[in-house]
Design a protein around this motif. Sequence first.
Motif, mmCIF file in Angstrom:
data_model
loop_
_atom_site.group_PDB
_atom_site.id
_atom_site.type_symbol
_atom_site.label_atom_id
_atom_site.label_comp_id
_atom_site.label_asym_id
_atom_site.label_seq_id
_atom_site.Cartn_x
_atom_site.Cartn_y
_atom_site.Cartn_z
ATOM 1 N N VAL A 115 28.584 11.725 -122.835
ATOM 2 C CA VAL A 115 27.187 11.648 -123.282
ATOM 3 C C VAL A 115 26.849 10.268 -123.100
ATOM 4 N N ILE A 116 27.688 9.186 -123.508
ATOM 5 C CA ILE A 116 27.518 7.888 -123.411
ATOM 6 C C ILE A 116 26.917 7.363 -122.006
ATOM 7 N N GLN A 117 27.584 8.255 -120.558
ATOM 8 C CA GLN A 117 27.098 7.880 -119.802
ATOM 9 C C GLN A 117 25.567 8.366 -119.390
ATOM 10 N N GLU A 118 25.294 9.571 -120.074
ATOM 11 C CA GLU A 118 23.834 10.088 -119.977
ATOM 12 C C GLU A 118 22.881 9.129 -120.849
ATOM 13 N N PHE A 119 23.394 8.739 -121.860
ATOM 14 C CA PHE A 119 22.613 7.503 -122.576
ATOM 15 C C PHE A 119 22.147 6.376 -121.531
ATOM 16 N N ARG A 120 23.332 6.063 -120.887
ATOM 17 C CA ARG A 120 23.175 4.874 -119.958
ATOM 18 C C ARG A 120 22.112 5.189 -118.871
ATOM 19 N N GLU A 121 22.285 6.353 -118.322
ATOM 20 C CA GLU A 121 21.341 6.937 -117.100
ATOM 21 C C GLU A 121 19.990 6.902 -117.644
ATOM 22 N N GLY A 154 9.087 10.785 -126.424
ATOM 23 C CA GLY A 154 9.365 11.866 -127.324
ATOM 24 C C GLY A 154 10.923 12.167 -127.715
ATOM 25 N N TYR A 155 11.982 10.883 -127.300
ATOM 26 C CA TYR A 155 13.332 11.215 -127.701
ATOM 27 C C TYR A 155 13.272 11.311 -129.155
ATOM 28 N N SER A 156 14.301 11.778 -129.530
ATOM 29 C CA SER A 156 14.683 11.800 -130.948
ATOM 30 C C SER A 156 14.982 10.508 -131.407
ATOM 31 N N LYS A 157 14.982 10.141 -132.730
ATOM 32 C CA LYS A 157 15.060 8.938 -133.192
ATOM 33 C C LYS A 157 16.822 8.548 -133.091
ATOM 34 N N ASP A 158 17.580 9.491 -133.303
ATOM 35 C CA ASP A 158 19.024 9.485 -132.905
ATOM 36 C C ASP A 158 19.336 8.969 -131.343
ATOM 37 N N ASP A 159 18.631 9.906 -130.461
ATOM 38 C CA ASP A 159 18.606 9.370 -129.114
ATOM 39 C C ASP A 159 18.431 8.059 -128.929
ATOM 40 N N GLN A 160 17.158 7.551 -129.512
ATOM 41 C CA GLN A 160 16.807 6.300 -129.263
ATOM 42 C C GLN A 160 17.803 5.300 -129.504
ATOM 43 N N VAL A 161 18.256 5.455 -130.863
ATOM 44 C CA VAL A 161 19.420 4.459 -131.316
ATOM 45 C C VAL A 161 20.345 4.517 -130.342
ATOM 46 N N ASN A 162 20.949 5.677 -129.910
ATOM 47 C CA ASN A 162 22.241 5.721 -129.021
ATOM 48 C C ASN A 162 21.671 5.233 -127.461
ATOM 49 N N THR A 170 17.976 16.670 -123.669
ATOM 50 C CA THR A 170 16.552 17.347 -123.731
ATOM 51 C C THR A 170 16.100 16.561 -124.869
ATOM 52 N N ILE A 171 14.631 16.298 -124.651
ATOM 53 C CA ILE A 171 13.900 15.942 -125.683
ATOM 54 C C ILE A 171 13.564 16.867 -126.631
ATOM 55 N N ASN A 172 14.112 16.742 -127.777
ATOM 56 C CA ASN A 172 13.731 17.468 -128.937
ATOM 57 C C ASN A 172 13.147 16.954 -130.117
ATOM 58 N N THR A 173 11.992 17.458 -130.119
ATOM 59 C CA THR A 173 10.869 16.851 -131.059
ATOM 60 C C THR A 173 10.651 17.435 -132.405
ATOM 61 N N ASP A 174 11.558 18.976 -132.336
ATOM 62 C CA ASP A 174 11.405 19.893 -133.529
ATOM 63 C C ASP A 174 12.375 19.267 -134.467
ATOM 64 N N SER A 175 13.366 19.080 -134.326
ATOM 65 C CA SER A 175 14.606 18.806 -135.192
ATOM 66 C C SER A 175 14.788 17.426 -135.413
ATOM 67 N N LYS A 222 17.298 16.099 -134.095
ATOM 68 C CA LYS A 222 18.533 15.942 -133.727
ATOM 69 C C LYS A 222 18.888 15.888 -132.277
ATOM 70 N N SER A 223 19.970 15.338 -131.951
ATOM 71 C CA SER A 223 20.188 15.007 -130.431
ATOM 72 C C SER A 223 21.774 15.287 -130.489
ATOM 73 N N ARG A 224 22.203 15.294 -128.916
ATOM 74 C CA ARG A 224 23.453 15.615 -128.762
ATOM 75 C C ARG A 224 24.208 14.383 -129.223
#
Length: 143
Positions: free
Chosen positions: A28-34, A84-92, A3-8, A10-12
Motif C-alpha cells: 500500500v505504501i508503494q502504491e501511495f508512492r506510485e 477526488g482522492y479521499s482525505k485519508d489517501d491524500q494524507v498518506n 481506487t478513488i472513493n468519493t462516497d465514504s 475511506k481508503s485502503r
Amino acid sequence: MLTINTDSGKSRGGNNDLQSSDQLDPQVIQEFREIYLQIAVKVQNLMSMGVAYTYDKLYNLGCEHPPLSYRIDLMVSYELRLCGYSKDDQVNILFHGPYIQSQMLHHHLSERGARHYIRQRLAIAPPVPLELGQAQATPTTAA
C-alpha cells in the motif's frame, strides 16, 4: 491499485488521520508512492522543468533543493484533491511522498512536524484558474 472513493471518504490506507508506517502494508505504501510519482511527473511537466521520473530522484531533490521539492509537493497536494482522492489517501500519499520523507530523514523533520505540515497543506484551497469570462470590466466614469 487504489481506487478513488468519493462516497465514504475511506481508503485502503485506513481511516486514521495518519497511520504510522508500521500499520500499513508495504504494498500500500508503494502504491501511495506510485500515485505521488505519477502526479509529480505531470506537475513537473506543467512547471516546464526537468522531470525527475523516479521516486529516488524526487527524494534527492528534496534533500538537495527543498524549495523546489516543496513547490512540487504543493502542486501534487492540489492535484490529489482535484482528482477526488479521499482525505485519508491524500494524507498518506503526501506523508509517504518524497518531499516529506526527505525532510524527515535528511532534514530531521519530526513526524509531528510532518503531520502539521500535511494538515496545513490540505487546509489551503487549491488555486482557481482565472478564466477570461470571469474577469469583470471595471466601469469607467468620466469625472
